[in-house]
Design an enzyme around this catalytic site. Structure first.
Site, mmCIF file in Angstrom:
data_model
loop_
_atom_site.group_PDB
_atom_site.id
_atom_site.type_symbol
_atom_site.label_atom_id
_atom_site.label_comp_id
_atom_site.label_asym_id
_atom_site.label_seq_id
_atom_site.Cartn_x
_atom_site.Cartn_y
_atom_site.Cartn_z
ATOM 1 N N CYS A 18 -32.212 1.165 -37.400
ATOM 2 C CA CYS A 18 -31.658 1.231 -37.994
ATOM 3 C C CYS A 18 -30.567 -0.273 -37.734
ATOM 4 O O CYS A 18 -29.915 -0.593 -38.371
ATOM 5 C CB CYS A 18 -30.879 1.791 -37.942
ATOM 6 N N GLU A 67 -21.867 2.086 -30.096
ATOM 7 C CA GLU A 67 -22.792 3.479 -29.705
ATOM 8 C C GLU A 67 -23.949 4.136 -29.215
ATOM 9 O O GLU A 67 -24.213 3.760 -28.089
ATOM 10 C CB GLU A 67 -22.625 4.214 -30.738
ATOM 11 N N HIS A 94 -36.275 7.912 -29.420
ATOM 12 C CA HIS A 94 -35.344 7.677 -29.828
ATOM 13 C C HIS A 94 -34.628 5.577 -29.797
ATOM 14 O O HIS A 94 -34.169 5.489 -30.285
ATOM 15 C CB HIS A 94 -34.250 8.304 -29.859
#
Ligand code: SF4
Ligand code: FE
Length: 470
Positions: A288, A435, A281
């Site tokens: 992204c 985030e 991750h």
């Protein structure tokens, strides 16, 4: 593989229990706060169907001997890792926000890698086949509420998702998972422990999959900055088409049939699972975020042109600096992918140190990029009147006159300003900046691993050898 229409229809066939601002939401897919995030996930389906993106967005699965969406693929070659990051950059750039499908992809790969050779492997592969055949969106659920950080799971049981009952053919779980990206737009939740566990913490060593609308599962939608604008004018949203999504997931005595249980008491598996997931991750963020960064750089460069300052040396230098930061994040994502190793499961694992460095950069560089974008955008970024004022019969023409710059219309300028606004301090700043401070672990989590993986003793030995120290 599913089309966009089939994906949307599959979401509608669920009966999700979703709360938002104190109310039960009857149609989550059409709700104005949810719809942008649904459209964003839908792009992972649409792009996979385009011939020019097939190479990046699809792969052949040996598990079902058919092409699959790469978001459901198991990374079985170094190219799989590289293509994953490149694909993420494409979607990030296309949408300008979080497309929500990576956590599930990384959870699939982490579970596949860690469960290999163990008693749950065959069962997990069956689930994987189902996910690939149906082209599903998974919500990877790892973060427990954790409560008082001084206390462990045994001292505050409900603060960590746990098994409260075992029957002959099921387990019953209770607890919550926080910050669940894209869960409302997912088909299944794949829950995993979020920390290392000791031998007496067996009930917390639990991994399983449940449909998002399983009995006992409740979702509570997270607020985002300026989300009230989602119901209003499209200009003031900045990015009206796309958005991300996070929710709290409550598990109130949810019964999970054993064929969807992938860990039930094996505390020793928790640490390698968390580590493997974190590796994959942290790599994801090297795809992204640079994609989102492309959009912010584009909006900033456009604003400079509209204001007539695009040739000013300091503006050009700011755009260069933003690009340098953005490509540094992406370089990390590609580097940890190409410097990979084969695992006993046959999957490929990213270089852990480089993945940690990548993610550490992502907790810093978007902040600096946002500062530069705000600098280029100027005061109007936070003082611009509402779209309704520009439409007003009396003051509208005046505002339009005074907001028009060197080039283009006032509306173009307002749209570009609102895009920078949403990405730096609005709803999609959640995805680009804040985030990612905590998603895949806080900066400190990476620094701890960087210290462990930094091989300081080996480096001291080299320094001593070169310096002639015995
Ligand atoms: Fe994917 Fe990035 Fe969103 Fe995580 S934050 S789900 S890696 S787009
Ligand atoms: Fe995330």
């Amino acid at each position: 593989m599913k089309s966009v229409e089939q994906y949307l229809a599959s979401l509608k066939s669920r009966t999700v229990r979703l709360f938002m601002r104190g109310e039960l939401v009857t149609d989550p897919i059409e709700h104005p706060l949810v719809a942008p995030s649904v459209r964003t996930v839908a792009e992972t389906y649409r792009l996979a169907g385009l011939p020019e993106h097939r190479e990046l967005f699809t792969a052949h699965s040996r598990f079902i001997d058919a092409p699959v969406n790469r978001f459901t693929h198991i990374f079985e070659s170094p190219e799989d890792l590289t293509k994953k990051v490149m694909m993420q950059r494409v979607v990030g750039r296309f949408t300008g926000t979080c497309f929500q499908r990576c956590v599930g992809m990384d959870a699939l790969n982490a579970l596949y890698t860690v469960l290999h050779g163990g008693p749950y492997h065959a069962r997990f592969v069956e689930f994987l086949r189902h996910v690939q055949r149906e082209d599903l969106v998974l919500c990877g659920a790892m973060t427990d509420p954790k409560g008082d950080r001084k206390k462990g799971p045994l001292d505050q049981p409900d603060m960590y998702l746990r098994i409260v009952r075992r029957t002959k053919d099921s387990i019953v779980v209770r607890g919550a998972k926080m910050h669940q990206t894209g869960v409302v737009n997912s088909h299944w939740i794949v829950a995993m422990p979020g920390r290392t566990l000791t031998a007496d913490e067996r009930d917390f060593a639990v991994a399983f999959a449940v449909p998002v609308d399983a009995r006992g599962v409740t979702l509570v939608y997270g607020r985002q900055p300026s989300d009230d604008r989602r119901a209003g004018c499209d200009i003031d949203q900045g990015n009206a088409r796309y958005g991300g999504q996070e929710a709290v997931v409550l598990f109130e005595d949810v019964e999970v049939p054993l064929d969807h249980v992938f860990m039930a008491g094996e505390t020793e598996v928790a640490a390698p699972l968390v580590d493997t997931f974190a590796g994959y991750h942290r790599q994801s963020y090297g795809g992204c975020k640079p994609g989102n960064g492309d959009v912010l750089i584009g909006a900033s460069a456009l604003l400079a042109k509209l204001a007539g300052v695009e040739r000013a040396p300091h503006v050009r230098d700011k755009l260069v600096e933003m690009t340098h930061l953005n490509e540094t994040m992406h370089a990390g994502g590609l580097a940890c992918s190409s410097k990979c190793t084969k695992t006993p499961a046959g999957t490929y694992m990213v270089d852990p140190l480089l993945a940690n460095v990548t993610k550490q950069n992502v907790t810093r560089m978007p902040y600096e990029m946002a500062r530069l974008a705000e600098d280029i955008a100027g005061g109007l970024l936070v003082t611009l009147p509402a779209a309704e004022d520009f439409d007003h019969a009396e003051i509208g023409p005046l505002l339009r006159k005074y907001v028009t710059g060197a080039l283009g219309s006032d509306e173009e300028r307002r749209r570009a300003l609102r895009l920078v606004e949403t990405m730096t301090i609005g709803a999609t700043a959640v995805a680009f900046r804040t985030e990612s401070m905590h998603g895949a672990g806080s900066p400190q989590a990476q620094r701890m691993r960087i210290e462990q993986q930094g091989e300081f003793e080996a480096k001291i030995a080299d320094a001593k050898r070169i310096a002639g120290i015995r």
